[in-house]
Scaffold this active site. Structure first.
Site, short mmCIF file in Angstrom:
data_model
loop_
_atom_site.label_atom_id
_atom_site.label_comp_id
_atom_site.label_asym_id
_atom_site.label_seq_id
_atom_site.Cartn_x
_atom_site.Cartn_y
_atom_site.Cartn_z
N THR A 20 0.83 -1.20 0.00
CA THR A 20 0.00 0.00 0.00
C THR A 20 0.87 1.25 0.00
OG1 THR A 20 -1.86 1.11 1.07
CG2 THR A 20 -0.24 0.08 2.52
N HIS A 73 1.88 -12.95 13.02
CA HIS A 73 2.96 -13.67 13.70
C HIS A 73 2.71 -15.17 13.76
CE1 HIS A 73 0.02 -13.27 16.89
NE2 HIS A 73 0.63 -14.29 17.50
#
Length: 76
Positions: A20, A73
């Site tokens: 982005t 994660h």
């Protein structure tokens, strides 16, 4: 399709990683992008700006760009 402005929802569905651009927001030096579930990561790139840098032991003007990576994660 994207280069001619005809990118549809089916063209972007099923992605695993997003890049982005937050550089269009003036004054932004730091950004914290949020992962679009169920994707695994997102990389936010800021605007390129001139700043002081050290080159070969001397002060000079260089270019810098902020980049922030957020990831799930649980994938690691």
């Amino acid at each position: 399709a994207a280069t001619v402005g005809r990118l549809g929802l089916d063209d972007v569905r099923g992605g695993t990683f997003t890049v982005t651009n937050v550089g269009m927001v003036k004054g932004t030096l730091w950004q914290t992008p949020l992962v679009n579930r169920p994707q695994c990561a997102i990389l936010a790139l800021g605007r390129i700006r001139q700043c002081p840098v050290v080159r070969d032991g001397h002060l000079a003007v260089g270019n810098a760009m902020g980049a922030s990576l957020s990831f799930d994660h649980r994938i690691i």
